[in-house]
Scaffold this motif. Structure first.
Motif, PDB file in Angstrom:
ATOM      1  N   UNK A   1       0.859  -1.178   0.000  1.00  0.00           N
ATOM      2  CA  UNK A   1       0.000   0.000   0.000  1.00  0.00           C
ATOM      3  C   UNK A   1       0.900   1.234   0.000  1.00  0.00           C
ATOM      4  N   UNK A   2       0.656   2.142  -0.923  1.00  0.00           N
ATOM      5  CA  UNK A   2       1.511   3.318  -1.095  1.00  0.00           C
ATOM      6  C   UNK A   2       0.661   4.581  -1.048  1.00  0.00           C
ATOM      7  N   UNK A   3       1.156   5.605  -0.343  1.00  0.00           N
ATOM      8  CA  UNK A   3       0.536   6.925  -0.347  1.00  0.00           C
ATOM      9  C   UNK A   3       1.518   7.907  -0.969  1.00  0.00           C
ATOM     10  N   UNK A   4       1.016   8.805  -1.808  1.00  0.00           N
ATOM     11  CA  UNK A   4       1.888   9.747  -2.510  1.00  0.00           C
ATOM     12  C   UNK A   4       1.150  11.040  -2.818  1.00  0.00           C
ATOM     13  N   UNK A   5       1.906  12.135  -2.856  1.00  0.00           N
ATOM     14  CA  UNK A   5       1.342  13.444  -3.166  1.00  0.00           C
ATOM     15  C   UNK A   5       1.490  13.784  -4.632  1.00  0.00           C
ATOM     16  N   UNK A   6       0.554  14.557  -5.146  1.00  0.00           N
ATOM     17  CA  UNK A   6       0.597  14.974  -6.545  1.00  0.00           C
ATOM     18  C   UNK A   6      -0.321  16.173  -6.756  1.00  0.00           C
ATOM     19  N   UNK A   7      -0.211  16.798  -7.924  1.00  0.00           N
ATOM     20  CA  UNK A   7      -1.166  17.822  -8.320  1.00  0.00           C
ATOM     21  C   UNK A   7      -2.228  17.179  -9.196  1.00  0.00           C
ATOM     22  N   UNK A   8      -3.471  17.577  -8.986  1.00  0.00           N
ATOM     23  CA  UNK A   8      -4.594  16.986  -9.710  1.00  0.00           C
ATOM     24  C   UNK A   8      -5.399  18.099 -10.376  1.00  0.00           C
ATOM     25  N   UNK A   9      -5.802  17.867 -11.615  1.00  0.00           N
ATOM     26  CA  UNK A   9      -6.667  18.809 -12.320  1.00  0.00           C
ATOM     27  C   UNK A   9      -7.990  18.105 -12.622  1.00  0.00           C
ATOM     28  N   UNK A  10      -9.101  18.761 -12.271  1.00  0.00           N
ATOM     29  CA  UNK A  10     -10.405  18.142 -12.524  1.00  0.00           C
ATOM     30  C   UNK A  10     -10.934  18.551 -13.900  1.00  0.00           C
ATOM     31  N   UNK A  11     -12.168  18.132 -14.192  1.00  0.00           N
ATOM     32  CA  UNK A  11     -12.746  18.377 -15.510  1.00  0.00           C
ATOM     33  C   UNK A  11     -13.001  19.855 -15.782  1.00  0.00           C
TER      34      UNK A  11
ATOM     35  N   UNK B   1      -2.019  27.256   0.109  1.00  0.00           N
ATOM     36  CA  UNK B   1      -1.643  28.670   0.082  1.00  0.00           C
ATOM     37  C   UNK B   1      -0.378  28.933  -0.724  1.00  0.00           C
ATOM     38  N   UNK B   2       0.334  27.895  -1.125  1.00  0.00           N
ATOM     39  CA  UNK B   2       1.625  28.083  -1.756  1.00  0.00           C
ATOM     40  C   UNK B   2       1.505  28.703  -3.143  1.00  0.00           C
ATOM     41  N   UNK B   3       0.320  28.575  -3.753  1.00  0.00           N
ATOM     42  CA  UNK B   3       0.094  29.118  -5.090  1.00  0.00           C
ATOM     43  C   UNK B   3      -1.359  29.547  -5.209  1.00  0.00           C
ATOM     44  N   UNK B   4      -1.590  30.752  -5.723  1.00  0.00           N
ATOM     45  CA  UNK B   4      -2.945  31.286  -5.795  1.00  0.00           C
ATOM     46  C   UNK B   4      -3.820  30.533  -6.784  1.00  0.00           C
ATOM     47  N   UNK B   5      -3.230  29.698  -7.630  1.00  0.00           N
ATOM     48  CA  UNK B   5      -4.012  28.953  -8.615  1.00  0.00           C
ATOM     49  C   UNK B   5      -4.544  27.626  -8.069  1.00  0.00           C
ATOM     50  N   UNK B   6      -4.168  27.284  -6.847  1.00  0.00           N
ATOM     51  CA  UNK B   6      -4.649  26.039  -6.260  1.00  0.00           C
ATOM     52  C   UNK B   6      -6.045  26.229  -5.686  1.00  0.00           C
ATOM     53  N   UNK B   7      -6.879  25.218  -5.861  1.00  0.00           N
ATOM     54  CA  UNK B   7      -8.256  25.233  -5.367  1.00  0.00           C
ATOM     55  C   UNK B   7      -8.334  24.417  -4.078  1.00  0.00           C
ATOM     56  N   UNK B   8      -8.994  24.927  -3.033  1.00  0.00           N
ATOM     57  CA  UNK B   8      -9.125  24.151  -1.798  1.00  0.00           C
ATOM     58  C   UNK B   8     -10.041  22.938  -1.987  1.00  0.00           C
ATOM     59  N   UNK B   9      -9.710  21.842  -1.334  1.00  0.00           N
ATOM     60  CA  UNK B   9     -10.625  20.719  -1.268  1.00  0.00           C
ATOM     61  C   UNK B   9     -11.798  21.051  -0.360  1.00  0.00           C
ATOM     62  N   UNK B  10     -12.814  20.202  -0.393  1.00  0.00           N
ATOM     63  CA  UNK B  10     -14.010  20.508   0.401  1.00  0.00           C
ATOM     64  C   UNK B  10     -14.583  19.299   1.124  1.00  0.00           C
ATOM     65  N   UNK B  11     -13.753  18.270   1.356  1.00  0.00           N
ATOM     66  CA  UNK B  11     -14.257  17.125   2.105  1.00  0.00           C
ATOM     67  C   UNK B  11     -13.113  16.362   2.759  1.00  0.00           C
ATOM     68  N   UNK B  12     -13.458  15.670   3.846  1.00  0.00           N
ATOM     69  CA  UNK B  12     -12.506  14.830   4.547  1.00  0.00           C
ATOM     70  C   UNK B  12     -12.467  13.455   3.896  1.00  0.00           C
ATOM     71  N   UNK B  13     -11.504  12.672   4.299  1.00  0.00           N
ATOM     72  CA  UNK B  13     -11.267  11.393   3.645  1.00  0.00           C
ATOM     73  C   UNK B  13     -10.955  10.344   4.706  1.00  0.00           C
ATOM     74  N   UNK B  14     -11.723   9.273   4.755  1.00  0.00           N
ATOM     75  CA  UNK B  14     -11.457   8.146   5.652  1.00  0.00           C
ATOM     76  C   UNK B  14     -11.599   6.862   4.838  1.00  0.00           C
TER      77      UNK B  14
ATOM     78  N   UNK C   1     -10.754  22.182 -14.934  1.00  0.00           N
ATOM     79  CA  UNK C   1      -9.408  22.767 -14.895  1.00  0.00           C
ATOM     80  C   UNK C   1      -9.045  23.361 -13.537  1.00  0.00           C
ATOM     81  N   UNK C   2      -9.727  22.955 -12.474  1.00  0.00           N
ATOM     82  CA  UNK C   2      -9.321  23.340 -11.130  1.00  0.00           C
ATOM     83  C   UNK C   2      -8.134  22.474 -10.715  1.00  0.00           C
ATOM     84  N   UNK C   3      -7.121  23.095 -10.119  1.00  0.00           N
ATOM     85  CA  UNK C   3      -5.920  22.374  -9.709  1.00  0.00           C
ATOM     86  C   UNK C   3      -5.926  22.204  -8.197  1.00  0.00           C
ATOM     87  N   UNK C   4      -5.691  20.983  -7.744  1.00  0.00           N
ATOM     88  CA  UNK C   4      -5.708  20.655  -6.322  1.00  0.00           C
ATOM     89  C   UNK C   4      -4.359  20.093  -5.909  1.00  0.00           C
TER      90      UNK C   4
END
Length: 232
Positions: free
Chosen positions: A2-12, A38-51, A14-17
């Protein structure tokens, strides 16, 4: 594995997360989007928790600044998380907090000939001492395991001090990376600690009827980071 990793994601749209994913042999198990970017003004905040589930353990993810807002940790715990993965890029940056500030990159360049000066900076209020003011409390208050990761060495023009660690539900550090090199630590975790820890009792003793309306009052979210000129 099982692997966890960070990345940038673009949705349909064109919002970047700033995202973090968990994958195993079955494919994608979970995806989390940082709530407080906050590191870049073009990033969109997420809106839900994850379990999600890893080998019978309920797990959550909170990215960097998300963990400084205590409600995020409590909310993830109340959703059932036994373990929260906390990927960070933090410490050794300016702040209004006494003792904070950048660490001179020359100390990193001279780490083999003068490890003591670098370690003093990394362990002090610019680094680990600040972390110890709040991170173990997140585990203790909520009775959960925390898996905190942080880079060591130069991150662009900033020096980071590592201190990746695993903290148990009693708030005790049970593993920590203390090398100047890339390294990792392993531990065996026990589900019994989840029940034994005081945080479990505190969760049960809550009286949300007293503070439900206080917590839910209308509020405008602001993030002001001293070392950044432009903040969302």
């Amino acid at each position: 594995m099982t692997i966890l990793a960070g990345l940038f994601e673009k949705d349909e749209n064109d919002h970047i997360f700033k995202a973090y994913v968990c994958v195993d042999k079955t494919g994608l198990k979970a995806r989390y989007r940082k709530l407080h970017p906050f590191i870049n003004l073009h990033l969109t905040p997420g809106n839900e928790y994850c379990v999600f589930n890893i080998h019978g353990w309920k797990c959550g993810i909170l990215i960097c600044y998300d963990n400084n807002i205590i409600e995020n940790v409590r909310a993830t715990r109340l959703l059932g998380a036994d373990i929260i993965f906390m990927p960070h890029v933090t410490m050794c940056t300016p702040s209004t907090r006494p003792g904070a500030g950048f660490v001179d990159p020359k100390l990193w360049q001279n780490r083999e000939s003068d490890p003591t000066s670098l370690r003093l900076e990394f362990n002090g209020m610019k680094g680990r001492d600040w972390l110890m003011k709040w991170l173990p409390a997140r585990a203790y208050d909520n009775g959960i395991y925390l898996v905190f990761s942080n880079p060591i060495g130069m991150d662009d023009d900033q020096l980071k001090n590592g201190c990746s660690m695993i903290i148990d539900p009693f708030g005790d550090i049970i593993a920590e990376c203390r090398s100047f090199n890339d390294s990792f630590e392993t531990v065996t975790i026990s589900p019994e600690k989840l029940d034994q820890a005081g945080g479990n009792r505190y969760i049960q003793a809550r009286r949300p009827e007293l503070y439900r309306e206080i917590i839910s009052r209308e509020h405008h979210s602001e993030q002001k980071v001293p070392w950044m000129k432009d903040n969302p």
